[in-house]
Write a protein that holds these residues in place. Sequence first.
Motif, PDB file in Angstrom:
ATOM      1  N   ARG A   1       5.264   4.351   6.864  1.00 41.91           N
ATOM      2  CA  ARG A   1       6.084   5.559   6.742  1.00 41.91           C
ATOM      3  C   ARG A   1       5.405   6.491   5.750  1.00 41.91           C
ATOM      4  NH1 ARG A   1      11.068   3.754   2.646  1.00 41.91           N
ATOM      5  NH2 ARG A   1       9.696   3.531   0.857  1.00 41.91           N
TER       6      ARG A   1
ATOM      7  N   TRP B   1       5.717  10.100   3.151  1.00 43.04           N
ATOM      8  CA  TRP B   1       6.543  10.988   2.329  1.00 43.04           C
ATOM      9  C   TRP B   1       5.884  12.358   2.316  1.00 43.04           C
ATOM     10  CZ3 TRP B   1      10.701   8.978  -0.782  1.00 43.04           C
ATOM     11  CH2 TRP B   1      10.823   7.585  -0.775  1.00 43.04           C
TER      12      TRP B   1
ATOM     13  N   GLY C   1      10.615  14.121   0.979  1.00 43.97           N
ATOM     14  CA  GLY C   1      11.249  13.745   2.242  1.00 43.97           C
ATOM     15  C   GLY C   1      10.528  12.550   2.825  1.00 43.97           C
ATOM     16  N   VAL C   2      11.290  11.607   3.346  1.00 45.31           N
ATOM     17  CA  VAL C   2      10.694  10.384   3.898  1.00 45.31           C
ATOM     18  C   VAL C   2      11.230  10.181   5.310  1.00 45.31           C
ATOM     19  CG1 VAL C   2      12.477   8.829   2.968  1.00 45.31           C
ATOM     20  CG2 VAL C   2      10.154   7.954   3.367  1.00 45.31           C
TER      21      VAL C   2
ATOM     22  N   PRO D   1      13.018   8.573   8.491  1.00 45.30           N
ATOM     23  CA  PRO D   1      14.147   7.650   8.676  1.00 45.30           C
ATOM     24  C   PRO D   1      13.655   6.319   9.240  1.00 45.30           C
ATOM     25  CG  PRO D   1      14.169   9.374  10.356  1.00 45.30           C
ATOM     26  CD  PRO D   1      13.048   9.715   9.407  1.00 45.30           C
ATOM     27  N   ALA D   2      14.427   5.265   8.982  1.00 43.41           N
ATOM     28  CA  ALA D   2      13.961   3.922   9.308  1.00 43.41           C
ATOM     29  C   ALA D   2      13.966   3.639  10.806  1.00 43.41           C
ATOM     30  CB  ALA D   2      14.828   2.900   8.573  1.00 43.41           C
TER      31      ALA D   2
ATOM     32  N   GLU E   1      18.742   6.130  14.714  1.00 43.98           N
ATOM     33  CA  GLU E   1      19.376   7.126  13.842  1.00 43.98           C
ATOM     34  C   GLU E   1      19.171   8.542  14.352  1.00 43.98           C
ATOM     35  OE1 GLU E   1      17.944   6.584   9.827  1.00 43.98           O
ATOM     36  OE2 GLU E   1      18.089   4.418  10.028  1.00 43.98           O
ATOM     37  N   LEU E   2      18.095   8.750  15.099  1.00 43.09           N
ATOM     38  CA  LEU E   2      17.766  10.123  15.488  1.00 43.09           C
ATOM     39  C   LEU E   2      17.670  10.299  16.995  1.00 43.09           C
ATOM     40  CD1 LEU E   2      14.448  10.012  16.176  1.00 43.09           C
ATOM     41  CD2 LEU E   2      14.381   9.774  13.701  1.00 43.09           C
TER      42      LEU E   2
ATOM     43  N   TRP F   1      10.193   5.271  11.197  1.00 44.47           N
ATOM     44  CA  TRP F   1       9.073   4.461  10.717  1.00 44.47           C
ATOM     45  C   TRP F   1       8.227   3.980  11.895  1.00 44.47           C
ATOM     46  CZ3 TRP F   1      12.109   0.547   7.099  1.00 44.47           C
ATOM     47  CH2 TRP F   1      12.673   1.264   6.039  1.00 44.47           C
TER      48      TRP F   1
END
Lengths: 361, 361
Positions: A321, A323, A328-329, A331-332, A336-337, A348
Amino acid sequence: MATQPAEMTVHSAQPYNAEPARTVLAGRDLTPLDAFYHRNHATEQPRIDPATWSLRVDGMVERPATFSLGALRERFAEHTEVVTLQCAGNRRSGLIEVADLPGETPWGPGATGTARWAGARLADVLRDVGVDPAATDVVLTGADVADEPDEPYAVSVPLEKALASEVLLAWSMNDAALPAEHGAPVRVVVPGWIGARSVKWLERVTVADAPSSGFYQAVAYRLLPADASPARGRGVPLGPIAVNADVLSPADGAEVPAGRVHVTGYALAGGDRTVVRVDVSTDDGATWAEADLAPQASRWSWRHWHADLDLPPGTTRVVARAWDSAAGVQPADPAELWNPKGYVNNAWARVTLHAIAAADG
Amino acid sequence: MATQPAEMTVHSAQPYNAEPARTVLAGRDLTPLDAFYHRNHATEQPRIDPATWSLRVDGMVERPATFSLGALRERFAEHTEVVTLQCAGNRRSGLIEVADLPGETPWGPGATGTARWAGARLADVLRDVGVDPAATDVVLTGADVADEPDEPYAVSVPLEKALASEVLLAWSMNDAALPAEHGAPVRVVVPGWIGARSVKWLERVTVADAPSSGFYQAVAYRLLPADASPARGRGVPLGPIAVNADVLSPADGAEVPAGRVHVTGYALAGGDRTVVRVDVSTDDGATWAEADLAPQASRWSWRHWHADLDLPPGTTRVVARAWDSAAGVQPADPAELWNPKGYVNNAWARVTLHAIAAADG
């Protein structure tokens, strides 16, 4: 010795949609022309004779103008930018694993690539024709027409971005004439933004006081809530790309010798941000090691990274992953998206490696 | 009728660190002066006589200059911006729940606020003195000195940001003279960036070819990997803020009548991005409903949102998250971004509500 053409995964022949294997992108500042992804909407690629091609610049401008290729190259200074392009659908396959996306191209990790582009600054062209102070957007129209909808490919970018020095009308790619399949004679390159804004086979630049009302701006390439259906004006238009990263080598599913394994990949911050750190994990994100970042070829290019991992015999999932410069990182989890058009999967990155113990003796 | 001062949670009296309850921030474009968070490093607040105060502008400039307050106000046009400031430590309490952060202030949701700031543009001041073309950074030094380290509060911003029209040397806050406790007579306001860059009690602006080597730039306010200890130059300096959001009303732990509950909050995209969507969930993110977005008071301010939720009797955890204009979304879990100084917790916002069934009959 002739170069072996890179093997591409062809998602569809007409329109031609194809991507290279991730390992072809690994460690290279510039992606070879024959390994650069193809994302088309039209069944047939436009066939344009550069000798008769012209660019119309109109709309809210003081002096509408038409430029031949010769006039464009003569009138405006050539500028060069190393820029990573990335399709909004890159890594869609990870979203399809969450829930199917019928009719959408299942892009893997390869719908991205970096080239050295040369051409005129869109800003120079716009200043030359004089932009109306009330203008807010610039509509970019290509020669390609899909079967459905039966309209030329057209999108827009805000005037503020169109006037940024990094936005090019490119006639050269990796120091060669822009190939026909990448939009010759002239394509737009909009650094930091989804590839859909980098219009190929450019024919018209129209200054306006609203975004394009065309299908590819008003219906497609928009971020929708998970429970919404695409509809005109629904959701929000995609623009800059969110921070993303992927593992490029070894390949997903590769067998590697157990012990020290050299893992490489890229990260891209999107917009005008930069990548400040990349983390790698072999325990699904419970703990992370910092990867080494390679120098960035340009402000607008991806940043390669590498890490040496110590892999025990057996199967390990390697997670990476990035940054960005705003802390801002990524999302896992792609769940989620997940979104109904399958855009901008920046969860990730994950590849599975099978480490083989050295034979005894 | 005298206004009742907002009740503040005081984390420490000297230095004075205090934040309002989240509900005080709810629904207001501008945060009242008496509810604006205080984040100090010095035990004693500087006491500055505006009549004798002056601002020194020096370093890599053609004409170093010193401006009295009167000269500053007379020479440079006053500009107004509505700007949300947010401490890098805002929501640190959520990170402390993951793993303790000894010695760090356990900020809740209130280390953020929005004000209407008026003052000179830093860009106008810099242009007036003439910036050396080789300069890259602008160091901002305040009058406040902590006990440890014994050096004035100083940080820097890249020259590109310092020259942006939104960066102010502010002498007014919410149409009143800038209060002493918020940095009078003049403070910096750096929209979109962590609050630590908005230096209070400004005394000196120094144009340079490197970031500040001071403690607050080179050691503190940096993003560190989870397993690192703070050290000079370790990690990366924080700058723009990542997309963030919080629930502001009802309060965390509140009792509400079961049935329709009106939930409000804010979202902030950070940097030059905008908030494009806010989602709310009552099942820990398995499904989401889109919140309604209020108009944004300015490009640099937070965006309020609200949603009506139907809560059954009992305890519900309400989750909220925001998306920025690059399709960037907040990470789910504070454990994903825990870092040794506890900065920039932009994990999904969570509050617990206890819904009480209406009494029978």
